[in-house]
Scaffold this motif. Sequence first.
Motif, PDB file in Angstrom:
ATOM      1  N   ARG A  91       0.840  -1.211   0.000  1.00 20.97           N
ATOM      2  CA  ARG A  91       0.000   0.000   0.000  1.00 20.97           C
ATOM      3  C   ARG A  91       0.873   1.259   0.000  1.00 20.97           C
ATOM      4  NH1 ARG A  91      -3.577  -3.206   3.060  1.00 20.97           N
ATOM      5  NH2 ARG A  91      -2.561  -2.725   5.014  1.00 20.97           N
ATOM      6  N   ALA A  92       1.894   1.252   0.824  1.00 20.26           N
ATOM      7  CA  ALA A  92       2.790   2.405   0.902  1.00 20.26           C
ATOM      8  C   ALA A  92       3.508   2.606  -0.429  1.00 20.26           C
ATOM      9  CB  ALA A  92       3.810   2.211   2.033  1.00 20.26           C
ATOM     10  N   LEU A  93       3.960   1.529  -1.050  1.00 21.37           N
ATOM     11  CA  LEU A  93       4.640   1.633  -2.338  1.00 21.37           C
ATOM     12  C   LEU A  93       3.710   2.222  -3.393  1.00 21.37           C
ATOM     13  CD1 LEU A  93       7.073   1.071  -4.170  1.00 21.37           C
ATOM     14  CD2 LEU A  93       6.159  -1.230  -4.513  1.00 21.37           C
ATOM     15  N   THR A  94       2.459   1.792  -3.393  1.00 22.19           N
ATOM     16  CA  THR A  94       1.486   2.329  -4.343  1.00 22.19           C
ATOM     17  C   THR A  94       1.304   3.831  -4.128  1.00 22.19           C
ATOM     18  OG1 THR A  94       0.332   0.203  -4.424  1.00 22.19           O
ATOM     19  CG2 THR A  94      -0.902   2.136  -5.145  1.00 22.19           C
ATOM     20  N   ASP A  95       1.140   4.241  -2.876  1.00 16.03           N
ATOM     21  CA  ASP A  95       0.976   5.669  -2.570  1.00 16.03           C
ATOM     22  C   ASP A  95       2.226   6.465  -2.931  1.00 16.03           C
ATOM     23  OD1 ASP A  95      -1.550   5.110  -1.597  1.00 16.03           O
ATOM     24  OD2 ASP A  95      -0.945   5.147   0.517  1.00 16.03           O
ATOM     25  N   GLN A  96       3.384   5.924  -2.605  1.00 18.80           N
ATOM     26  CA  GLN A  96       4.636   6.621  -2.895  1.00 18.80           C
ATOM     27  C   GLN A  96       4.860   6.741  -4.402  1.00 18.80           C
ATOM     28  OE1 GLN A  96       7.541   4.379  -0.688  1.00 18.80           O
ATOM     29  NE2 GLN A  96       6.692   5.021   1.285  1.00 18.80           N
ATOM     30  N   THR A  97       4.550   5.687  -5.136  1.00 17.66           N
ATOM     31  CA  THR A  97       4.700   5.721  -6.589  1.00 17.66           C
ATOM     32  C   THR A  97       3.765   6.756  -7.200  1.00 17.66           C
ATOM     33  OG1 THR A  97       5.313   3.379  -6.591  1.00 17.66           O
ATOM     34  CG2 THR A  97       4.584   4.315  -8.691  1.00 17.66           C
ATOM     35  N   LYS A  98       2.546   6.805  -6.702  1.00 16.32           N
ATOM     36  CA  LYS A  98       1.577   7.788  -7.199  1.00 16.32           C
ATOM     37  C   LYS A  98       2.083   9.208  -6.923  1.00 16.32           C
ATOM     38  CE  LYS A  98      -3.149   9.359  -6.581  1.00 16.32           C
ATOM     39  NZ  LYS A  98      -4.325   9.314  -5.737  1.00 16.32           N
TER      40      LYS A  98
END
Length: 116
Positions: A91-98
């Motif tokens: 989830r954090a990776l998805t948010d950070q990538t966005k």
Amino acid sequence: MAETNLSADNVRAALSEALGRLRKANADYFEMLEKGISSSPLPIANQAKEFCSFMQRNVAATLDLSDKLIHAKDVQDALKLQADFFQEQMRALTDQTKTMGEAAMKAAGGMFRPKS
């Protein structure tokens, strides 16, 4: 030769102590990195600060997992902790990538605006 006491409590205490030293070294490292980025004249310094912040959060989450694993009751508890950690990191990776993608698009968009 000195005999060592390898009870579970002693191992946990030694691991907790080592983890504390690792947390301190990590904090010192990121403090130096932030000082270096802050003094940088490069135009991407703000993006670098944000990326550094993401790295810091990810490392802190890993160290928190390590602390939880040290105190896990059994293998099932450890596996649950790892599964929860993996889901949260995804989830954090998805948010950070966005966030980083949006920042890159904004920066790229600014490159093509006519200067007045």
